[in-house]
Design a protein around this motif. Structure first.
Motif, PDB file in Angstrom:
ATOM      1  N   LEU A   1      16.782 -10.157   7.899  1.00 46.49           N
ATOM      2  CA  LEU A   1      16.058  -8.943   8.785  1.00 46.49           C
ATOM      3  C   LEU A   1      17.232  -7.749   9.075  1.00 46.49           C
ATOM      4  N   VAL A   2      16.605  -6.410   8.595  1.00 50.39           N
ATOM      5  CA  VAL A   2      17.579  -5.401   8.722  1.00 50.39           C
ATOM      6  C   VAL A   2      16.879  -4.218   9.516  1.00 50.39           C
ATOM      7  N   GLY A   3      15.562  -4.373   9.744  1.00 54.85           N
ATOM      8  CA  GLY A   3      14.961  -3.241  10.516  1.00 54.85           C
ATOM      9  C   GLY A   3      13.337  -3.609  10.778  1.00 54.85           C
ATOM     10  N   ILE A   4      12.708  -2.688  11.566  1.00 53.23           N
ATOM     11  CA  ILE A   4      11.394  -2.843  11.801  1.00 53.23           C
ATOM     12  C   ILE A   4      10.734  -1.414  11.819  1.00 53.23           C
ATOM     13  N   PHE A   5       9.513  -1.423  11.253  1.00 51.31           N
ATOM     14  CA  PHE A   5       8.872   0.078  11.291  1.00 51.31           C
ATOM     15  C   PHE A   5       7.464  -0.291  12.103  1.00 51.31           C
ATOM     16  N   THR A   6       7.450   0.491  13.450  1.00 51.41           N
ATOM     17  CA  THR A   6       6.180   0.276  14.165  1.00 51.41           C
ATOM     18  C   THR A   6       5.141   1.676  13.939  1.00 51.41           C
ATOM     19  N   GLU A   7       4.051   1.537  14.641  1.00 46.52           N
ATOM     20  CA  GLU A   7       3.360   2.462  14.696  1.00 46.52           C
ATOM     21  C   GLU A   7       4.135   3.803  15.456  1.00 46.52           C
ATOM     22  N   ARG A   8       4.796   3.672  16.418  1.00 44.96           N
ATOM     23  CA  ARG A   8       5.600   4.690  17.230  1.00 44.96           C
ATOM     24  C   ARG A   8       6.780   5.213  16.180  1.00 44.96           C
ATOM     25  N   ASP A   9       7.292   4.718  15.219  1.00 43.43           N
ATOM     26  CA  ASP A   9       8.055   5.262  14.438  1.00 43.43           C
ATOM     27  C   ASP A   9       7.297   6.047  13.308  1.00 43.43           C
ATOM     28  N   PHE A  10       6.219   5.835  12.837  1.00 42.76           N
ATOM     29  CA  PHE A  10       5.192   6.853  12.188  1.00 42.76           C
ATOM     30  C   PHE A  10       4.993   7.973  12.930  1.00 42.76           C
ATOM     31  N   VAL A  11       4.555   7.815  14.019  1.00 44.62           N
ATOM     32  CA  VAL A  11       4.221   9.137  15.074  1.00 44.62           C
ATOM     33  C   VAL A  11       5.358   9.759  15.148  1.00 44.62           C
ATOM     34  N   ARG A  12       6.555   9.441  15.227  1.00 45.85           N
ATOM     35  CA  ARG A  12       7.866  10.204  15.322  1.00 45.85           C
ATOM     36  C   ARG A  12       8.012  11.126  14.077  1.00 45.85           C
ATOM     37  N   ILE A  13       7.890  10.464  12.884  1.00 43.23           N
ATOM     38  CA  ILE A  13       7.960  11.192  11.689  1.00 43.23           C
ATOM     39  C   ILE A  13       6.775  12.276  11.786  1.00 43.23           C
ATOM     40  N   ALA A  14       5.586  11.760  11.994  1.00 47.00           N
ATOM     41  CA  ALA A  14       4.523  12.723  11.717  1.00 47.00           C
ATOM     42  C   ALA A  14       4.721  13.917  12.811  1.00 47.00           C
ATOM     43  N   ALA A  15       5.234  13.829  13.769  1.00 48.55           N
ATOM     44  CA  ALA A  15       5.552  14.756  14.993  1.00 48.55           C
ATOM     45  C   ALA A  15       6.551  15.900  14.242  1.00 48.55           C
ATOM     46  N   GLN A  16       7.776  15.220  13.755  1.00 46.85           N
ATOM     47  CA  GLN A  16       8.442  16.044  13.027  1.00 46.85           C
ATOM     48  C   GLN A  16       8.059  16.514  11.622  1.00 46.85           C
ATOM     49  N   GLN A  17       6.992  16.435  11.125  1.00 52.52           N
ATOM     50  CA  GLN A  17       6.327  16.934   9.806  1.00 52.52           C
ATOM     51  C   GLN A  17       7.217  16.644   8.839  1.00 52.52           C
ATOM     52  N   ILE A  18       7.877  15.319   8.673  1.00 51.82           N
ATOM     53  CA  ILE A  18       8.560  15.140   7.389  1.00 51.82           C
ATOM     54  C   ILE A  18       7.913  14.754   6.435  1.00 51.82           C
ATOM     55  N   PRO A  19       8.078  15.208   5.206  1.00 52.85           N
ATOM     56  CA  PRO A  19       7.203  14.854   4.208  1.00 52.85           C
ATOM     57  C   PRO A  19       7.204  13.409   3.512  1.00 52.85           C
ATOM     58  N   LEU A  20       6.086  12.859   3.344  1.00 56.86           N
ATOM     59  CA  LEU A  20       6.094  11.212   3.081  1.00 56.86           C
ATOM     60  C   LEU A  20       6.213  11.062   1.775  1.00 56.86           C
ATOM     61  N   GLU A  21       6.103  12.017   0.544  1.00 53.53           N
ATOM     62  CA  GLU A  21       6.238  11.930  -0.817  1.00 53.53           C
ATOM     63  C   GLU A  21       7.608  11.237  -0.961  1.00 53.53           C
ATOM     64  N   ASN A  22       7.736   9.951  -1.678  1.00 54.33           N
ATOM     65  CA  ASN A  22       8.918   9.484  -2.083  1.00 54.33           C
ATOM     66  C   ASN A  22       9.910   8.996  -1.022  1.00 54.33           C
ATOM     67  N   LEU A  23       9.302   8.967   0.657  1.00 58.99           N
ATOM     68  CA  LEU A  23      10.077   8.770   1.705  1.00 58.99           C
ATOM     69  C   LEU A  23      10.107   7.280   1.624  1.00 58.99           C
ATOM     70  N   ARG A  24      11.436   6.619   1.803  1.00 55.83           N
ATOM     71  CA  ARG A  24      11.649   5.093   1.728  1.00 55.83           C
ATOM     72  C   ARG A  24      11.677   4.593   3.160  1.00 55.83           C
ATOM     73  N   ILE A  25      11.242   3.367   3.509  1.00 52.00           N
ATOM     74  CA  ILE A  25      11.090   2.957   4.850  1.00 52.00           C
ATOM     75  C   ILE A  25      12.197   2.929   5.500  1.00 52.00           C
ATOM     76  N   GLN A  26      13.382   2.476   4.688  1.00 50.73           N
ATOM     77  CA  GLN A  26      14.661   2.536   5.291  1.00 50.73           C
ATOM     78  C   GLN A  26      15.162   3.735   5.903  1.00 50.73           C
ATOM     79  N   ALA A  27      14.656   4.816   5.435  1.00 56.24           N
ATOM     80  CA  ALA A  27      15.212   6.147   6.059  1.00 56.24           C
ATOM     81  C   ALA A  27      14.497   6.561   7.577  1.00 56.24           C
ATOM     82  N   VAL A  28      13.342   5.584   7.804  1.00 51.28           N
ATOM     83  CA  VAL A  28      12.786   5.982   9.139  1.00 51.28           C
ATOM     84  C   VAL A  28      12.538   4.775   9.964  1.00 51.28           C
TER      85      VAL A  28
END
Length: 502
Positions: free
Chosen positions: A53-80
């Motif tokens: 196990l190297v990480g966890i991705f939650t709804e809160r992580d997604f809201v954070r990248i949505a607030a920063q308006q980070i483009p999702l195209e080709n974005l890998r889960i390890q980056a967020v």
């Protein structure tokens, strides 16, 4: 505090593990993870590299990248993702209440569970804990106002979805309440937007900067009042499958909010233990009272046994006396009637003789008249005795001791009821009984049960037994389907966006 309580021992962390977590690799695209979260109605995904196990991705992580308006195209889960999440070992069962303390300490809502080989076993969340810990009595005695979070982030319905998202990230909250101002000062809640809603909005391609909150907020709300019990709040959240409730005061103004985590925090281990000990003390007291009543009953049974023996002896003595009386009367009848018949017979023979003087004839008439009178008295005496024997007899009716003994409570039996057994009852009755059970209004529950006794006495007795045994969960389950059908009609589709399976 002693840790030897049987109930506390039963609440092990292994019972609160979701053993089917969503698992992705570090190279998985964020868009694919979001699609999986929406499809499976999950709030998290575990990121695993190899078997570690190297990480966890939650709804809160997604809201954070949505607030920063980070483009999702080709974005890998390890980056967020959140790297190296806090974990707990399944081999060292700390108990549910230790897990609750761990969640509070690290301000997290997802706790991965691993074994000694670092293999993922599952994840513990507030929802899985709530399914294990269900102290309805404790929640019943707590009011919403005692445990709600009064610091609620809010914004107006005209605010953009981007502002709302950034506000959620800034305050590290899972939702924001949309409000409007009435009467120049009263702040009234009109809607709500959650982390899960934001994921769905992004998936639908909504422009966050141009979309106002009023266009996408969930409404109408399902509010709860400050004075309501936490048991009612818990039941409403289960019924509507939502994870939070907006709290209002008596005037409908915004007062706070409660979530799944709030309910878990309300289950203070010390207070729960105290409640268990109180209930155990009440059980011990009632057991002692029952023992005393049983002893008194045994004494009364012994007294009734002696009384029955005395009554039987009196009956036997009366029967014997009656037999003596009958024998005496039979002998009296024989001893008197025989000589009287002789006297009357010979007086008649002598009356026919013509050798008797008028004086002798007169005396003979007196003898005959006296004999007849004496025979008449004997007949009257026997007749009176016969009437007494016929109309004033000794009571020989069978005496049932059980009719005067106190009724002994029946032995406990297994009550088997299903919602089908209540299907023929009026829907209003089922709704009222369900609500009374939620509120723990025992008097109303018993009153409603008595209303159906003429209709179905067996069903009334079964429901009464469950109520007296505090089996509120079973009573709620029996009427739950009816209340579901009734409540669905008033809930907007936006509310269903907040459905959760984690």
């Amino acid at each position: 505090m002693s840790s030897s309580s049987p109930l506390l021992k039963q609440l092990s962390q292994s019972q609160a593990i979701d053993r089917n977590p969503l698992i992705v690799t570090p190279q998985t695209r964020v868009t694919d993870v979001i699609n999986s979260l929406n499809e499976l109605q999950r709030s998290y995904a575990l990121v695993v590299k190899g078997k570690r196990l190297v990480g966890i991705f939650t709804e809160r992580d997604f809201v954070r990248i949505a607030a920063q308006q980070i483009p999702l195209e080709n974005l890998r889960i390890q980056a967020v993702m959140t790297p190296d999440p806090v974990t707990v070992s399944v081999d060292q069962d700390q108990g549910v209440f230790s897990i609750i303390s761990l969640l509070r300490q690290h301000h997290i809502r997802h706790l991965p569970v691993i074994n000694q080989q670092s293999k993922i076993i599952g994840v513990i969340t507030p929802k899985t804990i709530r399914e294990v810990v269900q102290p309805t009595d404790l929640l019943k005695f707590k009011q919403v106002g005692d445990v709600m979070t009064s610091q609620v982030i809010q914004n107006e319905a005209t605010a953009s979805l981007l502002e709302i998202t950034q506000q959620i990230v800034t305050h590290h909250k899972s939702c924001i309440v949309i409000t409007e101002t009435q009467n120049e000062a009263d702040i009234v809640p009109v809607g709500i937007i959650t982390e899960r809603d934001i994921i769905q909005f992004k998936n639908r391609g909504i422009d966050f900067a141009k979309t106002p909150a009023k266009a996408v907020m969930s409404n109408p709300l399902i509010p709860i009042k400050i004075s309501d019990s936490m048991m009612l709040a818990n039941e409403i959240m289960k019924c509507h499958k939502i994870r939070r409730l907006v709290v209002v005061d008596e005037a409908g103004r915004l007062a706070g909010i409660i979530t799944q985590s709030t309910i878990i925090e309300a289950l203070n281990p010390l207070e729960l233990y105290a409640t268990i000990e109180l209930l155990r003390k009440q059980v011990d007291e009632r057991t002692q009272e029952l023992s005393q009543l049983n002893e008194q009953l045994q004494q009364k049974l012994c007294q009734y046994g002696k009384l029955e023996a005395q009554l039987q002896q009196a009956k036997d003595e009366a029967t014997a006396a009656n037999q003596v009386k009958r024998a005496f009367l039979a002998n009296l009848n024989h001893e008197f009637r025989t000589p009287l018949h002789a006297i009357l017979g010979f007086s008649q023979l002598m009356h026919r003789s013509k050798s008797l003087s008028p004086e002798d004839q007169k005396n003979l008439g007196i003898i005959s008249s006296a004999g007849k009178h004496l025979l008449e008295l004997l007949e009257n005496l026997l007749e009176l005795t016969k009437i007494q024997s016929t109309h004033i007899p000794y009571n020989e009716v069978n005496f049932e001791l059980s009719e005067v003994l106190p009724k002994v409570p029946a032995s406990p039996v297994t009550i088997i009821l299903t919602p089908k057994d209540l299907a023929d009852l009026p829907r209003d009755w089922q709704t009222s009984f369900h609500q009374a059970t939620i509120e723990g209004d025992f008097d109303v529950m018993l009153s409603l049960i008595e209303e159906i006794r003429d209709r179905d006495e067996f069903l009334a007795n079964s429901l009464s037994t469950l109520a007296h045994e505090f089996q509120f969960e079973r009573l709620l389950a029996l009427t739950k389907s009816t209340t579901d059908e009734h409540d669905d009609s008033g809930v907007n589709s936006f509310v269903q966006r907040d459905n959760t399976s984690d």
